[in-house]
Design a protein around this motif. Structure first.
Motif, PDB file in Angstrom:
ATOM      1  N   GLY A 189       0.894  -1.369   0.162  1.00 15.04           N
ATOM      2  CA  GLY A 189      -0.068  -0.064  -0.128  1.00 15.04           C
ATOM      3  C   GLY A 189       0.846   1.557   0.038  1.00 15.04           C
ATOM      4  O   GLY A 189       0.682   2.071  -0.258  1.00 15.04           O
ATOM      5  N   TRP A 190       2.034   1.060   0.805  1.00 12.24           N
ATOM      6  CA  TRP A 190       2.938   2.212   0.674  1.00 12.24           C
ATOM      7  C   TRP A 190       3.844   3.135  -0.713  1.00 12.24           C
ATOM      8  O   TRP A 190       3.581   4.042  -0.818  1.00 12.24           O
ATOM      9  N   ILE A 191       4.048   1.649  -1.504  1.00  7.42           N
ATOM     10  CA  ILE A 191       4.613   1.738  -3.020  1.00  7.42           C
ATOM     11  C   ILE A 191       3.570   2.696  -3.700  1.00  7.42           C
ATOM     12  O   ILE A 191       3.595   3.049  -4.561  1.00  7.42           O
ATOM     13  N   ALA A 192       1.759   1.642  -3.541  1.00  8.73           N
ATOM     14  CA  ALA A 192       1.114   2.262  -4.121  1.00  8.73           C
ATOM     15  C   ALA A 192       0.518   3.634  -4.049  1.00  8.73           C
ATOM     16  O   ALA A 192       1.115   4.399  -4.798  1.00  8.73           O
ATOM     17  N   ALA A 193       1.112   4.453  -2.835  1.00 11.12           N
ATOM     18  CA  ALA A 193       0.541   5.883  -2.420  1.00 11.12           C
ATOM     19  C   ALA A 193       2.136   6.372  -3.127  1.00 11.12           C
ATOM     20  O   ALA A 193       1.258   7.826  -3.421  1.00 11.12           O
ATOM     21  N   LEU A 194       3.188   5.751  -2.617  1.00 11.98           N
ATOM     22  CA  LEU A 194       4.319   6.434  -2.999  1.00 11.98           C
ATOM     23  C   LEU A 194       4.570   7.034  -4.813  1.00 11.98           C
ATOM     24  O   LEU A 194       4.414   8.182  -5.502  1.00 11.98           O
ATOM     25  N   GLU A 195       3.343   5.892  -5.164  1.00  7.39           N
ATOM     26  CA  GLU A 195       3.449   6.140  -7.047  1.00  7.39           C
ATOM     27  C   GLU A 195       2.252   7.516  -7.286  1.00  7.39           C
ATOM     28  O   GLU A 195       2.943   8.011  -8.071  1.00  7.39           O
TER      29      GLU A 195
END
Length: 273
Positions: A189-195
């Protein structure tokens, strides 16, 4: 002397629109590659940090004592600097050359709309190079915004142990993360948010920016080429021959019908829009 009109992106010009469609995927592809590299860099930096203590913070912060807040800011700054180095890298020479060629087509289109030869330079500046550099500036400016938007996410990852762990069976929920630190589930989820913060979805910001760039430089060429050919002024008209409509801005309403000087020291022609 009658001529042409300067155009806005919401007016539409088939040739300018075609040039914008050519440039958009070139810049978008470059940006998405850089975002992928930046995200991998951020992930690796998190994984390299010691993370054994039973606290939300990474171990370096947990052991920092009263220097914890300063240490946190130092870590955030270091990670953002690494991401910035990646995001601010210019496109390949092939992409840069293609954008430069597209810029030349825009300048030719603008001059043709004014019915005059393209000037090519202004005050010693190569207009094609300036237009191409302006297109690449869109990416550098987005990098600055992206780093600002990523800051709270980097902070959250350093201070929340759950964001440094895989969400396992919650991957569908993680993919739907809102992008706010409080709504993120797990590392995925953190990676998706960072994207999202880094602007991986280029259509939302790059497409309109490129459209504005294309019309801006076509109009710059119309204006400067007409002035170089001897025009001394133009009349500002909205949607000729119809005039202002519901989409006309207050400024455009104000300027409608006004004579705008270009350079009273040259020629005797007047450009009407």
């Amino acid at each position: 002397m009658g001529c042409c009109d300067l155009v806005k992106a919401d007016r539409g010009d088939a040739e300018i629109d075609a040039i914008a469609r050519f440039v958009r995927p070139l810049l978008a592809s470059h940006w998405r590659r850089q975002v992928e590299r930046a995200i991998e860099e951020a992930r690796q930096r998190l994984l390299e940090l010691e993370d054994q203590l039973p606290t939300g913070d990474v171990d370096a912060l947990a052991r920092a004592g009263d220097r914890r807040d300063r240490a946190l800011e130092d870590l955030i700054t270091a990670i953002l600097a690494a991401l910035g180095t990646i995001l601010q890298q210019p496109p390949s020479g092939t992409v840069t050359f293609a954008v430069r060629q597209a810029a030349g087509r825009l300048l030719a289109r603008g001059a043709a709309a004014a019915g005059v030869p393209p000037t090519g330079t202004f005050s010693g500046t190569d207009l094609r190079s300036a237009a191409a550099e302006d297109a690449l500036l869109l990416l550098r400016l987005r990098a600055e915004t992206a780093l600002s938007d990523a800051r709270p996410l980097i902070r959250a990852a350093l201070t929340r142990a759950d964001l440094r762990r895989s969400a396992g069976g919650f991957l569908e929920q993680a993919a739907a993360a809102t992008g706010t630190p409080g709504g993120i589930i797990g590392l995925e989820g953190w990676i998706a948010a960072l994207e999202g913060a880094l602007g991986a979805a280029t259509a939302a910001w790059l497409d309109p920016a490129v459209d504005l760039w294309a019309y801006r430089w076509a109009n710059v060429s119309s204006f400067l080429s007409a002035r170089a050919d001897g025009f001394i002024a133009f009349v500002a008209l909205n949607n000729p021959p119809i005039g202002p409509d519901a989409r006309t801005t207050p400024f455009c309403n104000w300027v409608h019908g006004k004579l705008i000087p270009m350079d009273v020291k040259v020629g005797q022609k007047v450009l009407f829009g």
